[in-house]
Scaffold this motif. Structure first.
Motif, PDB file in Angstrom:
ATOM      1  N   ALA A 242       0.847  -1.199   0.000  1.00 50.98           N
ATOM      2  CA  ALA A 242       0.000   0.000   0.000  1.00 50.98           C
ATOM      3  C   ALA A 242       0.876   1.241   0.000  1.00 50.98           C
ATOM      4  O   ALA A 242       2.060   1.182   0.306  1.00 50.98           O
ATOM      5  CB  ALA A 242      -0.913   0.001   1.236  1.00 50.98           C
ATOM      6  N   SER A 243       0.258   2.379  -0.335  1.00 51.03           N
ATOM      7  CA  SER A 243       0.944   3.675  -0.312  1.00 51.03           C
ATOM      8  C   SER A 243       0.141   4.655   0.520  1.00 51.03           C
ATOM      9  O   SER A 243      -1.090   4.663   0.471  1.00 51.03           O
ATOM     10  CB  SER A 243       1.081   4.244  -1.723  1.00 51.03           C
ATOM     11  N   VAL A 244       0.859   5.489   1.263  1.00 52.85           N
ATOM     12  CA  VAL A 244       0.238   6.573   2.024  1.00 52.85           C
ATOM     13  C   VAL A 244       0.711   7.882   1.405  1.00 52.85           C
ATOM     14  O   VAL A 244       1.910   8.070   1.176  1.00 52.85           O
ATOM     15  CB  VAL A 244       0.626   6.500   3.514  1.00 52.85           C
ATOM     16  N   THR A 245      -0.234   8.770   1.120  1.00 57.05           N
ATOM     17  CA  THR A 245       0.108  10.081   0.566  1.00 57.05           C
ATOM     18  C   THR A 245      -0.495  11.180   1.433  1.00 57.05           C
ATOM     19  O   THR A 245      -1.552  11.004   2.042  1.00 57.05           O
ATOM     20  CB  THR A 245      -0.409  10.243  -0.881  1.00 57.05           C
TER      21      THR A 245
ATOM     22  N   VAL B 277      -4.644  13.046   4.515  1.00 56.54           N
ATOM     23  CA  VAL B 277      -3.813  11.842   4.401  1.00 56.54           C
ATOM     24  C   VAL B 277      -4.658  10.708   3.831  1.00 56.54           C
ATOM     25  O   VAL B 277      -5.801  10.499   4.259  1.00 56.54           O
ATOM     26  CB  VAL B 277      -3.234  11.452   5.780  1.00 56.54           C
ATOM     27  N   TRP B 278      -4.062   9.967   2.889  1.00 59.65           N
ATOM     28  CA  TRP B 278      -4.784   8.913   2.173  1.00 59.65           C
ATOM     29  C   TRP B 278      -3.942   7.648   2.117  1.00 59.65           C
ATOM     30  O   TRP B 278      -2.721   7.712   2.015  1.00 59.65           O
ATOM     31  CB  TRP B 278      -5.077   9.369   0.736  1.00 59.65           C
TER      32      TRP B 278
ATOM     33  N   GLY C 265      -2.919  20.926   8.993  1.00 61.26           N
ATOM     34  CA  GLY C 265      -3.835  20.363   8.020  1.00 61.26           C
ATOM     35  C   GLY C 265      -5.051  19.734   8.674  1.00 61.26           C
ATOM     36  O   GLY C 265      -5.115  19.572   9.880  1.00 61.26           O
ATOM     37  N   PRO C 266      -6.046  19.348   7.870  1.00 58.00           N
ATOM     38  CA  PRO C 266      -7.254  18.721   8.423  1.00 58.00           C
ATOM     39  C   PRO C 266      -6.943  17.334   8.954  1.00 58.00           C
ATOM     40  O   PRO C 266      -5.999  16.691   8.535  1.00 58.00           O
ATOM     41  CB  PRO C 266      -8.190  18.642   7.208  1.00 58.00           C
ATOM     42  N   CYS C 267      -7.706  16.898   9.923  1.00 59.73           N
ATOM     43  CA  CYS C 267      -7.510  15.550  10.485  1.00 59.73           C
ATOM     44  C   CYS C 267      -8.575  14.636   9.999  1.00 59.73           C
ATOM     45  O   CYS C 267      -9.630  14.575  10.163  1.00 59.73           O
ATOM     46  CB  CYS C 267      -7.480  15.581  11.996  1.00 59.73           C
TER      47      CYS C 267
END
Length: 109
Positions: A47-50, A57-58, A107-109
């Protein structure tokens, strides 16, 4: 954003721009491959986190899928679909590797 892994004594940071790739493939996932090398429940390209410029965060399970799956807070992810992560979420790779998502900053949480 930091992924704090439970049993590996591992913290992996991510910032906007470059994806944090999670897996055992040393070329594809250089930040995590050493820690996951012996963990066969984690796929080579799992998987990748961006982190987007706005701080969101995704996580995305690789489009080919994984043998042992990826979950967020117990919900199974579909391969190739982005899933929003929030502070305190539990990200699980396969059946034995889990971490807590820690988001700091403006940033948003």
């Amino acid at each position: 954003m930091v992924l704090q892994f439970d049993t590996l004594a591992l913290s992996l940071p991510a910032r906007p721009g470059e994806p944090l790739r999670l897996g055992r493939d040393t070329d594809w996932a250089p930040a995590s491959s050493g820690a996951f090398a012996e963990l066969t429940t984690v796929s080579r390209r799992h998987a990748s986190v961006t982190v987007d410029p706005d701080g969101s965060v995704w996580v995305t399970e690789e489009s080919d899928g994984t043998v042992n799956g990826t979950w967020v807070n117990g919900a199974h992810l579909l391969p190739g679909a982005r899933h929003r992560l929030r502070h305190g979420d539990r990200l699980q790779l396969g059946h034995r590797v889990a971490c807590t998502v820690r988001i700091t900053g403006d940033g948003p949480c």
